[in-house]
Enzyme design. Structure first.
Site, PDB file in Angstrom:
ATOM      1  N   ASP A   1       2.137  17.268  -2.425  1.00 53.09           N
ATOM      2  CA  ASP A   1       2.541  16.485  -1.254  1.00 53.09           C
ATOM      3  C   ASP A   1       3.970  16.751  -0.776  1.00 53.09           C
ATOM      4  OD1 ASP A   1       1.633  14.516   0.651  1.00 53.09           O
ATOM      5  OD2 ASP A   1       2.974  13.065  -0.284  1.00 53.09           O
TER       6      ASP A   1
ATOM      7  N   SER B   1      -0.811  14.411   7.035  1.00 52.05           N
ATOM      8  CA  SER B   1      -1.536  13.539   6.116  1.00 52.05           C
ATOM      9  C   SER B   1      -3.043  13.701   6.304  1.00 52.05           C
ATOM     10  CB  SER B   1      -1.149  12.086   6.367  1.00 52.05           C
ATOM     11  OG  SER B   1       0.238  11.939   6.158  1.00 52.05           O
TER      12      SER B   1
ATOM     13  N   CYS C   1      -4.929  16.296   5.718  1.00 52.70           N
ATOM     14  CA  CYS C   1      -5.340  17.581   6.298  1.00 52.70           C
ATOM     15  C   CYS C   1      -5.450  18.691   5.264  1.00 52.70           C
ATOM     16  CB  CYS C   1      -4.378  17.986   7.409  1.00 52.70           C
ATOM     17  SG  CYS C   1      -4.520  16.924   8.850  1.00 52.70           S
TER      18      CYS C   1
ATOM     19  N   ARG D   1      -7.734   6.001  -2.212  1.00 49.91           N
ATOM     20  CA  ARG D   1      -6.922   6.981  -2.936  1.00 49.91           C
ATOM     21  C   ARG D   1      -7.099   6.876  -4.447  1.00 49.91           C
ATOM     22  NH1 ARG D   1      -3.124  10.290   0.357  1.00 49.91           N
ATOM     23  NH2 ARG D   1      -3.638   9.574   2.432  1.00 49.91           N
TER      24      ARG D   1
ATOM     25  N   LYS E   1       7.284   8.803   0.421  1.00 47.73           N
ATOM     26  CA  LYS E   1       7.695   9.184   1.774  1.00 47.73           C
ATOM     27  C   LYS E   1       9.083   8.647   2.108  1.00 47.73           C
ATOM     28  CE  LYS E   1       3.464  10.751   2.373  1.00 47.73           C
ATOM     29  NZ  LYS E   1       3.014  12.082   2.208  1.00 47.73           N
TER      30      LYS E   1
ATOM     31  N   HIS F   1       7.319  17.955   3.629  1.00 48.77           N
ATOM     32  CA  HIS F   1       5.988  17.403   3.345  1.00 48.77           C
ATOM     33  C   HIS F   1       5.067  18.577   2.998  1.00 48.77           C
ATOM     34  CE1 HIS F   1       2.538  14.614   4.976  1.00 48.77           C
ATOM     35  NE2 HIS F   1       2.664  14.539   3.674  1.00 48.77           N
TER      36      HIS F   1
ATOM     37  N   TYR G   1       0.794  -1.227   0.000  1.00 45.93           N
ATOM     38  CA  TYR G   1       0.000   0.000   0.000  1.00 45.93           C
ATOM     39  C   TYR G   1       0.829   1.281   0.000  1.00 45.93           C
ATOM     40  CZ  TYR G   1      -4.173   2.753   0.477  1.00 45.93           C
ATOM     41  OH  TYR G   1      -5.199   3.628   0.215  1.00 45.93           O
TER      42      TYR G   1
HETATM   43  P1  GTP Z   1      -2.389  13.242   2.218  1.00 50.66           P
HETATM   44  O1  GTP Z   1      -2.480  12.978   0.762  1.00 50.66           O
HETATM   45  O2  GTP Z   1      -2.726  12.098   3.076  1.00 50.66           O
HETATM   46  O3  GTP Z   1      -1.075  13.830   2.616  1.00 50.66           O
HETATM   47  O4  GTP Z   1      -3.579  14.308   2.567  1.00 50.66           O
HETATM   48  P2  GTP Z   1      -3.749  15.816   2.104  1.00 50.66           P
HETATM   49  O5  GTP Z   1      -3.030  16.699   3.069  1.00 50.66           O
HETATM   50  O6  GTP Z   1      -3.431  15.961   0.670  1.00 50.66           O
HETATM   51  O7  GTP Z   1      -5.318  16.065   2.367  1.00 50.66           O
HETATM   52  P3  GTP Z   1      -6.501  16.228   1.314  1.00 50.66           P
HETATM   53  O8  GTP Z   1      -6.401  17.501   0.530  1.00 50.66           O
HETATM   54  O9  GTP Z   1      -6.652  14.988   0.545  1.00 50.66           O
HETATM   55  O10 GTP Z   1      -7.742  16.399   2.311  1.00 50.66           O
HETATM   56  C1  GTP Z   1      -8.058  15.402   3.246  1.00 50.66           C
HETATM   57  C2  GTP Z   1      -9.465  15.566   3.708  1.00 50.66           C
HETATM   58  O11 GTP Z   1      -9.655  16.878   4.249  1.00 50.66           O
HETATM   59  C3  GTP Z   1     -10.490  15.419   2.587  1.00 50.66           C
HETATM   60  O12 GTP Z   1     -11.567  14.647   3.056  1.00 50.66           O
HETATM   61  C4  GTP Z   1     -10.917  16.821   2.298  1.00 50.66           C
HETATM   62  O13 GTP Z   1     -12.233  16.893   1.820  1.00 50.66           O
HETATM   63  C5  GTP Z   1     -10.761  17.529   3.643  1.00 50.66           C
HETATM   64  N1  GTP Z   1     -10.445  18.965   3.447  1.00 50.66           N
HETATM   65  C6  GTP Z   1      -9.476  19.485   2.653  1.00 50.66           C
HETATM   66  N2  GTP Z   1      -9.500  20.840   2.668  1.00 50.66           N
HETATM   67  C7  GTP Z   1     -10.511  21.194   3.504  1.00 50.66           C
HETATM   68  C8  GTP Z   1     -11.043  22.460   3.944  1.00 50.66           C
HETATM   69  O14 GTP Z   1     -10.605  23.552   3.564  1.00 50.66           O
HETATM   70  N3  GTP Z   1     -12.086  22.394   4.831  1.00 50.66           N
HETATM   71  C9  GTP Z   1     -12.607  21.205   5.271  1.00 50.66           C
HETATM   72  N4  GTP Z   1     -13.612  21.248   6.133  1.00 50.66           N
HETATM   73  N5  GTP Z   1     -12.143  20.001   4.874  1.00 50.66           N
HETATM   74  C10 GTP Z   1     -11.108  19.992   4.006  1.00 50.66           C
HETATM   75  C1  SPV Z   2       0.241  10.370   3.443  1.00 47.23           C
HETATM   76  O1  SPV Z   2      -0.130   9.559   4.286  1.00 47.23           O
HETATM   77  O2  SPV Z   2       0.741  11.469   3.768  1.00 47.23           O
HETATM   78  C2  SPV Z   2       0.084  10.072   2.012  1.00 47.23           C
HETATM   79  C3  SPV Z   2      -0.315   8.721   1.666  1.00 47.23           C
HETATM   80  O3  SPV Z   2       0.316  10.908   1.153  1.00 47.23           O
HETATM   81  S1  SPV Z   2       1.025   7.655   1.587  1.00 47.23           S
HETATM   82  O4  SPV Z   2       1.596   7.729   0.244  1.00 47.23           O
HETATM   83  O5  SPV Z   2       0.480   6.316   1.829  1.00 47.23           O
HETATM   84  O6  SPV Z   2       2.026   8.012   2.545  1.00 47.23           O
HETATM   85 MN    MN Z   3      -2.638  14.497  -0.662  1.00 48.19          MN
END
Ligand code: GTP
Ligand code: SPV
Ligand code: MN
Length: 639
Positions: A327, A302, A304, A421, A260, A280, A251
């Site tokens: 990322d 992650s 967020c 994902r 990562k 990050h 995964y």
């Molecule tokens: P990784 O890929 O794991 O590193 O995550 P990421 O930091 O890229 O987060 P991503 O943008 O995928 O958002 C993760 C979750 O947060 C999703 O379910 C989004 O819908 C939610 N989210 C993102 N931005 C916002 C925002 O501005 N407000 C709220 N309420 N939720 C948000």
């Molecule tokens: C994270 O967890 O921050 C990701 C998903 O972007 S992974 O590639 O599984 O680490």
């Molecule tokens: Mn992401």
């Protein structure tokens, strides 16, 4: 295997018989004619892995379309993938439910001394800033798992570049894996194949990455279509040898080793050595209504909001946001003192749930072609589904959840795994920045830190200076998410959003960040903290987020331009003056006073929690500048 004993497999032997390599490879059925282009170092790495893992076949990946199609066909035959016929060239993988996220507790950094990897924690306190493994246990962990682990399987050799091929900021790796899913995903997430192999001439070094999905001790796979060994999964890094070894999981970050493992853990150690930053962080370009363009980088833990911010669709007229990366950022001050950033990746491995036309239309326009989906649900009309897509499927369509079972809205469980994902080429994002592959990188004007803070932390504030900004990064905390194995919604410390990704001692990492201020000519970006996730009494988000986040970026940009009249001093940093925040067309019920309010007792508690955290987790490795920042914050709050 006797001859190999306990020697380190990946350290190159000078006496190695390179001449026999071509024959060896032919014996293992190599069908491609690249053996002559392979450098002695790479030959030696492949040889050692063959000897250790004993695959029945070796395939050196050229990265071609043909190769990708063949791999997809193979995975469909083995039922690892199923076609998603509604969209062009889209595929769905359902994993073993025990293999759905990164495993932080089984991730280790190997150095001679423990203090090189983790800070000096207070006696009796369990460290949370990384896991150390000794060289001896590292070798043992490999020997307990890898000998013969690829018997009957094909070993794939993936030459890959993190960063545009040939950029001075890029680095090369070679991942050896027995997972065709990893090959297919690495082709999306990085640049792979012949062009990279051609860069690896003569003696050039590369990061060595070995991966196997593994086989349980019982010899039986619970899910033959998703082989893995969850009980014995381990992710190992040896920075001194530029080496990654990963066993047991197929995964994401556990197996796509460029991400990562390389770009952050090994990358941060290279960056420390060479004087740059591996972070990050997303990178985005933002053009204001006057046509001025600036780039910013942002670190959120992650799940967020990095991918969402990187693809922001502005609600304020006249603004344009373009995506460089979602990322990871590799950043280096150039000769003029400008901080230049590249996105070392080539694709997005983004969280599916929550992505919709309403929240992230740009992602929705990006992911429905050439994509490998993992652990999302599927629909009876041949599409995919996840939480957030309720308005985007017709009511007559039936849904099959990520386990492959029939699902209805009344099932009471999510249809898609919360960490499901999409894996999609970056180039097809409609807002991809024209400079996203620029070899010299884009100039960074601001750095943003942020996390999920349901209480107390305002929508945005700015650091007083670089050192205070470094302290803000070190103080980051966030609610746990499904991206790793954490349970519940506890508020965790996640300094710089790097807690699971530090390649070396966090105390040294802080000193490295602090040292940037002493570089001659360095034009230090301004540093900000944002929180999209503050909640009201009823548990509702106080801020609409997503496209509306442009209002926060607007204020940040005006601060970067040197506008002094729009900020006021508060105990935690500069806050926007109430009338400095563009509120036109913002929904009436957004309570800006509440979003920006500072509660004295909350911050007293926050600062004492930070003091405790630094004392317990950093001990003697705490830079004096950080203690000074805590003292100053405490003093300002008490006034
Ligand atoms: P990784 O890929 O794991 O590193 O995550 P990421 O930091 O890229 O987060 P991503 O943008 O995928 O958002 C993760 C979750 O947060 C999703 O379910 C989004 O819908 C939610 N989210 C993102 N931005 C916002 C925002 O501005 N407000 C709220 N309420 N939720 C948000
Ligand atoms: C994270 O967890 O921050 C990701 C998903 O972007 S992974 O590639 O599984 O680490
Ligand atoms: Mn992401």
């Amino acid at each position: 295997m006797g001859r190999l004993g306990r020697r380190n497999y990946f350290e190159f032997e000078t006496h190695h018989q390179h001449a026999s390599f071509n024959q060896e490879i032919r014996r293992f059925g190599l069908k491609h004619g690249y053996a002559s282009a392979i450098s002695p170092k790479l030959k030696s790495f492949i040889d050692n892995c063959v000897e250790l893992c004993q695959p029945s076949d070796v395939h050196i990946c050229d990265g071609s379309e043909r190769e990708y199609k063949d791999l997809i066909e193979l995975m469909v035959k083995e039922r690892t993938l199923q076609k998603v016929p509604k969209y062009e060239n889209c595929w769905l993988a359902r994993t073993n439910p025990k293999d759905v996220a990164r495993v932080e507790s089984k991730t280790f950094i190997c150095t001679q001394e423990k203090s090189e990897t983790v800070p000096d924690t207070k006696p009796g306190v369990k460290g949370t800033l990384g896991n150390w493994i000794s060289p001896q246990h590292y070798d043992e962990a490999i020997m307990e798992r890898f000998p013969g682990c690829m018997k009957g399987r094909t070993m794939y050799v993936i030459p890959f570049s993190m960063g545009p091929v040939g950029s001075p900021l890029s680095k090369i790796g070679v991942e050896i894996t027995d997972s065709p899913y990893v090959v297919g995903s690495m082709r999306v997430m990085t640049r792979i194949g012949t062009p990279v192999l051609n860069q690896l001439d003569s003696d050039q070094t590369f990061v060595k990455a070995l991966h196997s999905v593994g086989t349980p001790v019982s010899g039986k796979h619970e899910f033959p279509e998703w082989p893995c060994d969850p009980e014995r999964t381990i992710i190992l890094h040896k920075p001194a040898a530029n080496e990654i070894v990963s066993y047991g999981s197929g995964y994401g970050g556990n197996s796509l080793l460029g991400k990562k493992c390389f770009a952050l853990r090994i990358g941060s150690t290279i960056a420390k050595r060479e004087g740059w930053l591996a972070e990050h962080m997303l990178i985005l370009g933002i053009t204001n209504p006057a046509g001025q363009k600036k780039y910013i980088a942002a670190a959120f833990p992650s799940a967020c909001g990095k991918t969402n911010l990187a693809m922001l669709n502005p609600t304020l007229p006249g603004y344009k946001v373009q995506c460089v990366g979602d990322d990871i950022a590799w950043m280096k001050f150039d000769k003029e003192g400008v901080l230049r950033a590249i996105n070392p990746e080539n694709g997005f491995f983004g969280v599916a749930p929550g992505t919709s036309d309403k929240t992230n239309p740009i992602a929705m326009q990006t992911v429905f072609k050439n994509t490998i989906f993992t652990n999302v649900a599927s629909t009876s009309d041949g599409g995919v589904y996840w939480e957030g897509m309720e308005d985007e499927v017709s009511p007559d369509v039936t849904i099959t959840d990520w386990h492959g079972k029939p699902w209805t809205r009344s099932s009471g469980i999510p249809a898609a795994h919360p960490n499901s994902r999409f894996c999609t080429p970056a180039a097809q994002c409609p807002t991809i920045d024209p400079a996203w592959e620029s070899p010299e990188g884009v100039p960074i004007s601001a750095i943003i830190f942020g996390g999920r803070r349901p209480k107390g932390v305002p929508l945005v504030y700015e650091s007083f200076d670089w050192q205070h900004g470094v302290f803000m990064g070190a103080s980051m905390r966030s609610e746990a998410t499904a991206a790793a194995e954490h349970k519940g919604k506890v508020i965790m410390h996640d300094p710089f959003a790097m807690r699971p990704f530090f390649g070396y001692n966090f105390g040294d990492y802080l000193k490295h960040w602090l040292s940037m201020e002493r570089r001659t000519k360095a034009q230090l970006p301004k540093i900000f903290h944002v929180n999209w996730f503050r909640k009201g009494e009823q548990g509702e988000f106080l801020w609409p987020g997503f496209g509306e986040n442009i209002r926060v970026l607007d204020w940040i940009l005006r601060r970067v331009e040197g506008n002094k009249d729009i900020a006021s001093v508060s105990p935690i940093g500069y806050l926007p003056k109430p009338d400095a925040f563009i509120t036109s067309n913002l929904a009436d019920d957004v309570d800006l006073d509440e979003l920006f309010s500072l509660d004295k007792s909350f911050w007293e508690q926050e600062v004492s929690e930070l003091q405790k955290y630094f004392n317990e987790q950093l001990g003697a490795d705490m830079p004096t500048a950080m203690q000074a920042e805590i003292d100053a914050l405490k003093h300002r709050i008490s006034q």
